[in-house]
Design an enzyme around this catalytic site. Sequence first.
Site, PDB file in Angstrom:
ATOM      1  N   CYS A 211       0.838  -1.186   0.000  1.00 59.74           N
ATOM      2  CA  CYS A 211       0.000   0.000   0.000  1.00 59.74           C
ATOM      3  C   CYS A 211       0.876   1.239   0.000  1.00 59.74           C
ATOM      4  CB  CYS A 211      -0.896   0.005   1.233  1.00 59.74           C
ATOM      5  SG  CYS A 211      -1.996  -1.390   1.273  1.00 59.74           S
ATOM      6  N   VAL A 212       0.356   2.317  -0.513  1.00 56.51           N
ATOM      7  CA  VAL A 212       1.137   3.548  -0.560  1.00 56.51           C
ATOM      8  C   VAL A 212       0.351   4.720  -0.002  1.00 56.51           C
ATOM      9  CG1 VAL A 212       2.842   3.160  -2.323  1.00 56.51           C
ATOM     10  CG2 VAL A 212       0.488   3.590  -2.963  1.00 56.51           C
TER      11      VAL A 212
END
Lengths: 415, 104
Positions: free
Chosen positions: B103-104
């Site tokens: 995830c970012v």
Amino acid sequence: MKKLLILGGGMAGTLMANKLSKELDGRTWSVTVVDQDDVHYYQPGYVFIPFGTYTEKDVVAPKQRFMPHNVDLIISPIESIDPGKRTVSLAHGRKLDYDLLVIATGSEIRPGETDGLAEAMQHNAHDFYTLEGATRLASVLERFEGGKMVVSVTEMPIKCPVAPLEFAFLADSYFRERGIRNKVDIEYVTPLPGAFTKPVASHMLSDLLESRGIALTAEFDTGEVDGDRGKVMSYDGKEVDYDLLVTVPTVMGSELIERSGMGDELAFVPTDPRTLQHREYEDIFVIGDATDLPTSKAGSVAHFEGDILIENIKHHIAGEPLDPAFDGHANCFVESGGGKAMLIDFNYDVEPLPGTFPVPGVGPFALLRETRTNHWGKLGFKWIYWNILLKGRPLPIPTRMSLAGKRTDMLQTVS
Amino acid sequence: MGQLAYNDTMIEVNDDGFLVNADDWNEDLAGVLAQGEDITLTDEHWKVINFMRQEFAENGKVPSIRRLKKAGGIPIKDIYRLFPDGPAKKAAKIAGLSKPEGCV
């Protein structure tokens, strides 16, 4: 007359309205924006509200002010999209048809996705991702005289992934200034393996938490919140006690996307990561938080996407192939308290690295390092947002991420 | 890069222990991968693994925990019980899929 319809008049929808009004021929194309709310919210300012640095007046303005005169703004709830018939249903039975659709419906917190959280938010749990939540938290913090404050991320991905870290750093500064830091324990709870998503930044931000005396509890997947007992509980039975919980609840796309059956399990819209075209419908494009792209949900991303999307909409109208040019570029200030901030710059492939920005070796901004200049950059961003970004004007920052000025020697090879 | 001994052959795995070549996967190898995580596969585990492989074949994406719940009807608490400490990653590894997207 052909019709281009933009759903959502937040940052992404507004900047696209401005670009399209300039780039499309007004004799053959009309541009319409629909949004349920006539107020534009400067969401990057929310993190300052709980500490009294900003108040409501800093973060609101009428949407109409940012719309070009040749764009029609309709204020109305949107019921659903029918991509097969190329129509959008508004409230009260009104229907709009389109030749091209831009979905810019953003993302929102959904406390109801976590057992007990909505109830806890009636007393000892708070958010700062809504204006109401951030404003309420300001008065709660003012009255807070000590105890354990937990800052938590419920589930990834969240909008603006650095915001809860900024909140923790600013809270540390805030309690120091009030002279009660020794009476407050701060714990940062996240489902990630460290403070942040990518290794180099995660390591540096974890160190920064430690230097501020903020405990880090990683790999904690929140399953339930018990406000009465002051506990956050993970799916695998771990518990964290709190007196005051400041949480980022699950973030999802708009309910409109769910009603239209157009989203993934988090109601984000399947989008081509390079062209920003809808993965199924050629006449739909998606921008900003509404996409399912693996990059940050942040204003900077919407800005960079806008530069690519305007070109691709022109290509589409001209019957030309789309340019697969979007690289996932994100650029975010990270307030670290005490009048300083960090800056991170990254894309799909390259994680945030230390260095200088935007001029290699010069700056003036420092990447992944705390400086006062970065903090002034963050505060100055408010002016840039209202006056440049929303108008869809260019910034002196390249649309695609650059490696120049970055410590690429710190890159880990990705297997 | 590393290697995993399996039936007189060496299977290529990456630094996190995920299969490098998805084609190497079979049900028996899944059991070996599970042992590496101190998991003995039961019918309940297979329900998760099969659903994940089917999802990946249809959508090209390693399903998230939330997807397992919403589309697969598997309660999240069960997934954590079956694959303790990082279920998304562990189940994907045993199913022979790649590590879930960061995830970012």
